[in-house]
Write a protein that holds these residues in place. Structure first.
Motif, PDB file in Angstrom:
ATOM      1  N   LEU A 275     -33.437  87.909  18.801  1.00 30.60           N
ATOM      2  CA  LEU A 275     -33.222  87.853  20.249  1.00 30.60           C
ATOM      3  C   LEU A 275     -31.892  87.184  20.572  1.00 30.60           C
ATOM      4  O   LEU A 275     -31.159  87.633  21.449  1.00 30.60           O
ATOM      5  CB  LEU A 275     -34.352  87.076  20.929  1.00 30.60           C
ATOM      6  CG  LEU A 275     -35.630  87.813  21.304  1.00 30.60           C
ATOM      7  CD1 LEU A 275     -36.571  86.870  22.031  1.00 30.60           C
ATOM      8  CD2 LEU A 275     -35.339  89.045  22.155  1.00 30.60           C
TER       9      LEU A 275
ATOM     10  N   TYR B 178     -32.638  93.263  20.200  1.00 26.64           N
ATOM     11  CA  TYR B 178     -33.882  93.366  20.966  1.00 26.64           C
ATOM     12  C   TYR B 178     -34.935  94.243  20.293  1.00 26.64           C
ATOM     13  O   TYR B 178     -36.121  93.915  20.309  1.00 26.64           O
ATOM     14  CB  TYR B 178     -33.585  93.890  22.374  1.00 26.64           C
ATOM     15  CG  TYR B 178     -32.631  93.021  23.133  1.00 26.64           C
ATOM     16  CD1 TYR B 178     -33.031  91.786  23.636  1.00 26.64           C
ATOM     17  CD2 TYR B 178     -31.311  93.410  23.341  1.00 26.64           C
ATOM     18  CE1 TYR B 178     -32.150  90.968  24.318  1.00 26.64           C
ATOM     19  CE2 TYR B 178     -30.414  92.595  24.025  1.00 26.64           C
ATOM     20  CZ  TYR B 178     -30.843  91.378  24.505  1.00 26.64           C
ATOM     21  OH  TYR B 178     -29.965  90.570  25.177  1.00 26.64           O
TER      22      TYR B 178
ATOM     23  N   ALA C  81     -39.103  87.948  24.453  1.00 30.98           N
ATOM     24  CA  ALA C  81     -38.604  89.290  24.134  1.00 30.98           C
ATOM     25  C   ALA C  81     -38.885  90.263  25.272  1.00 30.98           C
ATOM     26  O   ALA C  81     -38.019  91.063  25.658  1.00 30.98           O
ATOM     27  CB  ALA C  81     -39.245  89.796  22.837  1.00 30.98           C
TER      28      ALA C  81
END
Length: 279
Positions: A50, A55, A88
């Motif tokens: 992250l 991602y 996330a």
């Protein structure tokens, strides 16, 4: 392995984060798949990805860790996976899911008296609310997190909460109230040599200066923040610094430099936005 994960997460440069990811991957290769040690390293891997704008990899890893711990025997690790996955989900724009996961982690931490984890989860709940453009609710969450950190004597936790409140107060255009919060956070981060957070805080202080008519002071601060081209802070913070500096240059009628910084900001923004939509 816990010390390895902690050390890997305690890095502040993009090169350092990439090295830490490789270290965690090497350590995971020696663990039985699906074991608690493997899952804890998987959570650390997701958090690092992250911070590197990875991602897709982060979301996959943290989702897997979350589902692999859905048993009573792994409830504590499940709560940790939930709050990591919440970050996330926030970063890829799924704010409601992020908030649901944060609530899940907070409920477990509160029920089991884990005050340190509760302060972190409550702070991250504030981050979710801030991302949802609910600054008043975010401030309330940051205040709760701060109170827990004060009770624990956790100066870093207090600093993070102060930073969160500063950011939300800026969004509310309450610049006078925001400044002391950011100054307090900046002092703690500087004393602990937490470079990335120190520079993020300085960027917010520069934004306050800009809004209060001190564009040249803002430029001086941002030149220091970006002295290494954003390599010693996280990508999102570096992008924000370039955008704020572009605005400061424009405020001083230096449109050539404003255009160059705006170009850099847009390049970074497009790269980060593409990464968010690839997950």
């Amino acid at each position: 392995l816990a010390l390895l994960s902690t050390a890997a997460l305690n890095v502040y440069t993009q090169d350092g984060i990439l090295d830490a990811i490789r270290t965690i991957e090497t350590a995971r290769a020696g663990q039985p798949r699906g074991s608690l040690s493997d899952i804890c390293l998987e959570i650390a891997f997701g958090r690092l990805e992250l911070r590197a704008d990875g991602y897709a990899a982060a979301t996959r890893a943290l989702t897997q860790a979350y589902h692999e711990t859905e048993t009573p025997a792994r409830a504590e690790v499940h709560a940790d996976a939930a709050i990591a996955l919440s970050s996330a989900m926030r970063d890829v724009g799924d704010f409601q899911e992020a908030l649901t996961l944060a609530h899940e982690s907070i409920a477990w931490d509160d029920a089991h008296g884990d005050s340190e984890a509760l302060s972190v989860a409550t702070y991250l709940q504030g981050e979710d609310l801030d991302a949802m453009r609910a600054p008043q609710a975010a401030i309330a969450a940051f205040e709760r997190a701060r109170a827990i950190s004060v009770a624990l004597g956790d100066r870093q936790g207090v600093a993070f909460s102060d930073l969160g409140m500063c950011r939300s107060l800026i969004e509310l255009r309450r610049y006078q109230a925001a400044r002391p919060r950011c100054r307090s956070a900046a002092q703690v981060f500087a004393a602990s040599h937490t470079t990335d957070m120190s520079k993020e805080t300085q960027t917010y202080l520069a934004e306050i200066d800009l809004h209060q008519g001190r564009a040249r002071q803002a430029l001086a601060t941002l030149d220091q923040v970006l002295e290494h081209g954003g390599a010693d802070t996280d990508p999102a913070s570096a992008s924000a610094a370039y955008l704020t500096r572009a605005q400061a240059h424009a405020a001083t009628h230096d449109y050539r430099r404003a255009y160059l910084d705006l170009q850099t900001y847009l390049q970074r923004y497009r790269a980060q936005n593409l990464a968010r939509h690839l997950w």
